[in-house]
Write an enzyme that holds these catalytic residues in place. Structure first.
Site, PDB file in Angstrom:
ATOM      1  N   ASP A 152       4.317  -4.457  -7.209  1.00 67.80           N
ATOM      2  CA  ASP A 152       3.736  -3.210  -6.697  1.00 67.80           C
ATOM      3  C   ASP A 152       4.370  -1.999  -7.359  1.00 67.80           C
ATOM      4  OD1 ASP A 152       5.911  -4.354  -5.036  1.00 67.80           O
ATOM      5  OD2 ASP A 152       5.884  -2.393  -4.083  1.00 67.80           O
TER       6      ASP A 152
ATOM      7  N   GLY B 210       0.805  -1.230   0.000  1.00 68.83           N
ATOM      8  CA  GLY B 210       0.000   0.000   0.000  1.00 68.83           C
ATOM      9  C   GLY B 210       0.831   1.270   0.000  1.00 68.83           C
TER      10      GLY B 210
ATOM     11  N   ASP C 108       7.496   4.672 -10.008  1.00 67.51           N
ATOM     12  CA  ASP C 108       8.298   4.386  -8.817  1.00 67.51           C
ATOM     13  C   ASP C 108       9.797   4.353  -9.075  1.00 67.51           C
ATOM     14  OD1 ASP C 108       6.042   4.371  -7.302  1.00 67.51           O
ATOM     15  OD2 ASP C 108       6.523   2.519  -6.258  1.00 67.51           O
TER      16      ASP C 108
HETATM   17  P1  AMP Z   1       9.173   0.771  -2.701  1.00 68.55           P
HETATM   18  O1  AMP Z   1      10.229  -0.288  -2.652  1.00 68.55           O
HETATM   19  O2  AMP Z   1       9.690   2.160  -2.557  1.00 68.55           O
HETATM   20  O3  AMP Z   1       8.297   0.630  -3.905  1.00 68.55           O
HETATM   21  O4  AMP Z   1       8.239   0.559  -1.417  1.00 68.55           O
HETATM   22  C1  AMP Z   1       7.663  -0.655  -1.082  1.00 68.55           C
HETATM   23  C2  AMP Z   1       6.632  -0.449  -0.004  1.00 68.55           C
HETATM   24  O5  AMP Z   1       7.230   0.115   1.169  1.00 68.55           O
HETATM   25  C3  AMP Z   1       5.484   0.477  -0.373  1.00 68.55           C
HETATM   26  O6  AMP Z   1       4.328  -0.010   0.221  1.00 68.55           O
HETATM   27  C4  AMP Z   1       5.905   1.786   0.242  1.00 68.55           C
HETATM   28  O7  AMP Z   1       4.815   2.627   0.500  1.00 68.55           O
HETATM   29  C5  AMP Z   1       6.573   1.326   1.526  1.00 68.55           C
HETATM   30  N1  AMP Z   1       7.566   2.298   2.023  1.00 68.55           N
HETATM   31  C6  AMP Z   1       8.801   2.529   1.537  1.00 68.55           C
HETATM   32  N2  AMP Z   1       9.418   3.483   2.253  1.00 68.55           N
HETATM   33  C7  AMP Z   1       8.561   3.885   3.210  1.00 68.55           C
HETATM   34  C8  AMP Z   1       8.602   4.844   4.268  1.00 68.55           C
HETATM   35  N3  AMP Z   1       9.680   5.602   4.491  1.00 68.55           N
HETATM   36  N4  AMP Z   1       7.517   4.962   5.057  1.00 68.55           N
HETATM   37  C9  AMP Z   1       6.430   4.208   4.854  1.00 68.55           C
HETATM   38  N5  AMP Z   1       6.325   3.293   3.887  1.00 68.55           N
HETATM   39  C10 AMP Z   1       7.373   3.112   3.066  1.00 68.55           C
HETATM   40 MG    MG Z   2       6.738   1.283  -4.756  1.00 65.88          MG
END
Ligand code: AMP
Ligand code: MG
Length: 499
Positions: free
Chosen positions: A262, A96, A272
């Site tokens: 995702d 999410g 992303d």
């Molecule tokens: P990503 O690898 O950046 O696509 O992130 C994967 C998941 O981790 C997604 O659900 C992001 O919203 C969550 N996420 C990554 N960094 C953070 C953060 N600093 N705070 C909250 N959620 C995070």
């Molecule tokens: Mg992401």
């Protein structure tokens, strides 16, 4: 200027309406209503005028407050979307929008609807144990690269603004137990929708078929209206678009770095921007992501992973359609789409119509045999008109990382003699071979300047990225192979997921 938002997503799809803090599992809902968490000192660091035109917006002093999350306008109904995903090949359950939140949609004067999303604006129900924030370095990277991708002519979400928060964010950049306070930032991103494969997967995984159907019908209605009532045709088009996206990434040497389900857009657009990178030397197994130890997301593996991810999407859609055969047929056809586009792209890079001549494969083998800068080599190939009695043209040898052996030079000469005899389309070459890509070391230099307080650094580089195919002088600092010092410096070639 009055900024008006619409809330079609919120009013059409089921979601958690009560805004309450705390990470949690959210069942049977497409989203949770949230509010951004205000920051200490929001300040506009960068602004993309072209992206603003998509909203009919112009830059104004109030933007920092609004896009930093300190001011929520009356027409905004901010929400975080619920999605799941396969990460590095394994089902990860609910993920999410953990730090992204959509403020609402803006319908522009041409009737186009754009979602306006903040990334780094504070925690949501999907933040798990993380803080909902983003550091300046990763935000600069996302801002610049999404705009660069657009100007390269490759489908992508857009970046409107970069706002510094005036607050520190704690990050362990090297994952080695030494967290440090880094400057924080919020990026405003735009897309017709930020729905990913994972939005479908989460409902299928929980057997929430009604919500799955509502989401699918909404996405088709809004973004694939030509396929209304036909999930097979919708899926087929997602396959084709994803295939073409993979081929276009390969053309410019882009490596996404975290192609989890995702992080794949249902529109077939780039989405992303995390630990991405670009090929400096042409190297098939290059991954910029230091976490990707098995090279799952390396350059040449991307088309295969695109297909793997599409298979997960097919599984998620299966409860709605019953028969898997048409989905399988589209998935198989993905490779046909990819091969066609890739072949056209790669032959265009050498200015020739696609054929079965081994000329192209021979060149790519040569490039793999000796470290050669992909961007400089292909861009300058159009400048080479003839061979001297010995050696290689300066335009090409400039692309080498080191000094190739006499045997290698001879092989390249033989290739060039064959190649230069052909009728090439030089204009086509200059349309598909960029002279400028946002190489990691170049972006890192912008980040360093930005962190040192140089307010114009990001927009200055963006200005260059607006014309990625223009002619550049041999001594243009942006038209050089990656310098030696940048080979192993963090952020300049490879980097961790920490963001
Ligand atoms: P990503 O690898 O950046 O696509 O992130 C994967 C998941 O981790 C997604 O659900 C992001 O919203 C969550 N996420 C990554 N960094 C953070 C953060 N600093 N705070 C909250 N959620 C995070
Ligand atoms: Mg992401």
């Amino acid at each position: 200027m009055e900024l008006i938002f619409d809330d079609l997503w919120v009013r059409t799809l089921p979601g958690e309406q009560d805004i309450r803090p705390g990470s949690r599992q959210v069942y049977g809902q497409c989203y949770s209503r949230v509010l951004p968490t205000a920051v200490r000192k929001p300040g506009l660091i960068a602004w993309s005028a072209e992206a603003a035109q998509l909203l009919d917006w112009t830059q104004s002093p109030e933007m920092a407050e609004i896009l930093g999350g300190n001011r929520v306008l009356e027409s905004m109904k901010p929400y975080a979307a619920c999605y799941g995903g396969h990460q590095f090949g394994h089902w990860a359950g609910q993920l999410g929008d953990g730090r992204a939140m959509t403020l609402g949609e803006v319908v522009n004067g041409r009737g186009e609807r754009w979602e306006v999303q903040l990334k780094g604006a504070g925690p949501t129900p999907y933040s798990r144990r993380a803080d909902g924030r983003a550091v300046l370095r990763s935000s600069v990277r996302e801002f610049l690269c999404s705009e660069a991708m657009f100007h390269l002519g490759i489908p992508t979400t857009r970046a409107l603004a970069l706002v510094g928060t005036g607050e520190g964010v704690m990050r362990d950049m090297f994952y080695d137990g030494h967290p440090e306070l880094e400057p924080g930032a919020v990026v405003t991103r735009l897309a017709p929708t930020f729905v990913r494969f994972g939005n479908f997967e989460i409902f299928a995984s929980r057997n929430e078929v009604d919500v799955l159907r509502q989401l699918t019908e909404f996405v088709i209605e809004q973004h694939y209206p030509q396929h209304r009532g036909d999930i097979y045709a919708f899926y087929d088009e997602v396959c084709r678009r994803t295939a073409e996206l993979m081929a276009d990434w390969m053309r410019v040497g882009f490596v996404h770095g975290v192609m989890n389900t995702d992080n794949l857009s249902i529109l077939g657009w780039t989405i992303d921007y995390g630990p991405y990178g670009w090929l400096d030397p042409y190297q098939l197994d290059f991954t910029p992501n230091t976490t990707d130890r098995n090279l799952r997301y390396s350059y040449a593996n991307q088309p295969r992973i695109g297909q793997w991810n599409l298979a997960r999407l097919a599984e998620a859609l299966l409860p709605l359609v019953g028969d898997e055969k048409p989905l399988q047929a589209s998935l198989d056809h993905y490779l046909v789409h990819f091969e066609k586009r890739h072949r056209e792209n790669m032959w265009a890079k050498i200015g020739l119509p696609p054929s079965n001549d081994p000329l192209l494969a021979d060149l790519l083998n040569l490039l793999e045999d000796f470290e050669t800068d992909m961007t400089i080599f292909f861009r300058n190939l159009a400048r080479v008109r003839e061979l001297e009695a010995e050696g290689l043209p300066r335009e090409l040898s400039r692309a080498f990382y080191g000094t190739p052996s006499p045997e290698y030079i001879e092989k390249m000469r033989i290739w060039l003699l064959r190649y230069l005899g052909q009728a090439r389309d030089l204009e086509l070459m200059n349309r598909v071979n960029p002279s400028l890509i946002p190489r990691n070391y170049l972006v890192q230099q912008v980040i360093d300047r930005c962190a040192a307080g140089d307010a114009g650094a990001v927009n200055e580089f963006l200005q260059q990225l607006r014309q990625p195919y223009r002619e550049r002088a041999e001594d243009d600092p942006l038209f050089q192979p990656r310098p030696d010092w940048a080979r192993n410096r963090p952020g300049c070639s490879a980097l961790s997921c920490s963001s």
